[in-house]
Design a protein around this motif. Structure first.
Motif, PDB file in Angstrom:
ATOM      1  N   PRO A   4      -7.062  -1.446 -13.230  1.00 27.89           N
ATOM      2  CA  PRO A   4      -5.865  -1.819 -12.466  1.00 27.89           C
ATOM      3  C   PRO A   4      -5.368  -0.678 -11.575  1.00 27.89           C
ATOM      4  CG  PRO A   4      -5.670  -2.626 -14.701  1.00 27.89           C
ATOM      5  CD  PRO A   4      -6.908  -1.753 -14.659  1.00 27.89           C
ATOM      6  N   GLU A   5      -5.479   0.542 -12.079  1.00 30.30           N
ATOM      7  CA  GLU A   5      -5.035   1.698 -11.292  1.00 30.30           C
ATOM      8  C   GLU A   5      -5.877   1.854 -10.030  1.00 30.30           C
ATOM      9  OE1 GLU A   5      -5.658   1.781 -14.592  1.00 30.30           O
ATOM     10  OE2 GLU A   5      -3.632   2.067 -15.367  1.00 30.30           O
ATOM     11  N   GLN A   6      -7.192   1.684 -10.162  1.00 29.14           N
ATOM     12  CA  GLN A   6      -8.066   1.783  -8.995  1.00 29.14           C
ATOM     13  C   GLN A   6      -7.783   0.647  -8.018  1.00 29.14           C
ATOM     14  OE1 GLN A   6     -11.643   1.774 -11.364  1.00 29.14           O
ATOM     15  NE2 GLN A   6     -12.117   3.890 -10.777  1.00 29.14           N
ATOM     16  N   GLY A   7      -7.521  -0.538  -8.524  1.00 26.06           N
ATOM     17  CA  GLY A   7      -7.213  -1.673  -7.662  1.00 26.06           C
ATOM     18  C   GLY A   7      -5.922  -1.485  -6.887  1.00 26.06           C
ATOM     19  N   ALA A   8      -4.960  -0.820  -7.510  1.00 25.76           N
ATOM     20  CA  ALA A   8      -3.677  -0.587  -6.850  1.00 25.76           C
ATOM     21  C   ALA A   8      -3.739   0.548  -5.836  1.00 25.76           C
ATOM     22  CB  ALA A   8      -2.607  -0.274  -7.895  1.00 25.76           C
ATOM     23  N   ALA A   9      -4.781   1.356  -5.895  1.00 29.95           N
ATOM     24  CA  ALA A   9      -4.866   2.536  -5.025  1.00 29.95           C
ATOM     25  C   ALA A   9      -4.809   2.178  -3.548  1.00 29.95           C
ATOM     26  CB  ALA A   9      -6.131   3.334  -5.338  1.00 29.95           C
ATOM     27  N   GLU A  13      -2.028   3.533  -0.999  1.00 27.87           N
ATOM     28  CA  GLU A  13      -2.469   4.303   0.171  1.00 27.87           C
ATOM     29  C   GLU A  13      -1.896   3.699   1.450  1.00 27.87           C
ATOM     30  OE1 GLU A  13      -4.801   7.230   2.314  1.00 27.87           O
ATOM     31  OE2 GLU A  13      -4.209   7.106   0.226  1.00 27.87           O
ATOM     32  N   ALA A  14      -1.988   2.382   1.568  1.00 27.50           N
ATOM     33  CA  ALA A  14      -1.491   1.707   2.774  1.00 27.50           C
ATOM     34  C   ALA A  14       0.023   1.864   2.915  1.00 27.50           C
ATOM     35  CB  ALA A  14      -1.868   0.231   2.738  1.00 27.50           C
ATOM     36  N   VAL A  26      -6.925  -1.403   4.716  1.00 25.42           N
ATOM     37  CA  VAL A  26      -7.214  -0.370   3.739  1.00 25.42           C
ATOM     38  C   VAL A  26      -7.832  -1.005   2.504  1.00 25.42           C
ATOM     39  CG1 VAL A  26      -6.207   1.449   2.318  1.00 25.42           C
ATOM     40  CG2 VAL A  26      -5.284   0.998   4.578  1.00 25.42           C
ATOM     41  N   GLY A  27      -8.899  -0.392   2.032  1.00 26.32           N
ATOM     42  CA  GLY A  27      -9.552  -0.901   0.836  1.00 26.32           C
ATOM     43  C   GLY A  27     -10.674   0.010   0.416  1.00 26.32           C
ATOM     44  N   PRO A  28     -11.420  -0.404  -0.603  1.00 23.70           N
ATOM     45  CA  PRO A  28     -12.541   0.409  -1.056  1.00 23.70           C
ATOM     46  C   PRO A  28     -13.643   0.462  -0.006  1.00 23.70           C
ATOM     47  CG  PRO A  28     -12.312  -1.582  -2.405  1.00 23.70           C
ATOM     48  CD  PRO A  28     -11.239  -1.600  -1.389  1.00 23.70           C
ATOM     49  N   LYS A  29     -14.242   1.617   0.157  1.00 22.19           N
ATOM     50  CA  LYS A  29     -15.275   1.802   1.172  1.00 22.19           C
ATOM     51  C   LYS A  29     -16.685   1.776   0.594  1.00 22.19           C
ATOM     52  CE  LYS A  29     -14.603   4.449   4.563  1.00 22.19           C
ATOM     53  NZ  LYS A  29     -14.185   4.614   5.903  1.00 22.19           N
ATOM     54  N   GLY A  30     -16.805   1.453  -0.694  1.00 27.72           N
ATOM     55  CA  GLY A  30     -18.114   1.428  -1.328  1.00 27.72           C
ATOM     56  C   GLY A  30     -18.903   0.173  -0.999  1.00 27.72           C
ATOM     57  N   PHE A  31     -19.939  -0.085  -1.768  1.00 26.28           N
ATOM     58  CA  PHE A  31     -20.844  -1.208  -1.556  1.00 26.28           C
ATOM     59  C   PHE A  31     -20.073  -2.521  -1.440  1.00 26.28           C
ATOM     60  CE2 PHE A  31     -23.749  -4.475  -3.346  1.00 26.28           C
ATOM     61  CZ  PHE A  31     -24.698  -4.445  -2.339  1.00 26.28           C
TER      62      PHE A  31
END
Length: 70
Positions: A4-9, A13-14, A26-31
């Protein structure tokens, strides 16, 4: 998956970063942008559709009862 913490990041950030410009996504930049470090990402086709954005905004106003002029 993410915690949940990673999802809220991305939301944090935004909302708080001075490096994020109006209109940035803004969101995760991974795969497949499903996980990974947070940053500015390219929106998908639906994210660039002004008619869909307008419909979503109207629906959110209806659900919340709030009217926010844009």
């Amino acid at each position: 998956g993410q915690t949940p913490e990673q999802g809220a990041a991305a939301v944090l950030e935004a909302a708080t970063s001075t490096r994020i410009a109006p209109g940035d996504f803004v969101g995760p930049k991974g795969f497949l942008e499903a996980a990974g470090p947070i940053g500015v990402v390219e929106p998908g086709e639906a994210g660039r559709d002004p008619q869909l954005a307008s419909a979503l905004w109207a629906r959110l106003e209806q659900i919340t009862g709030l009217r926010i002029p844009v």
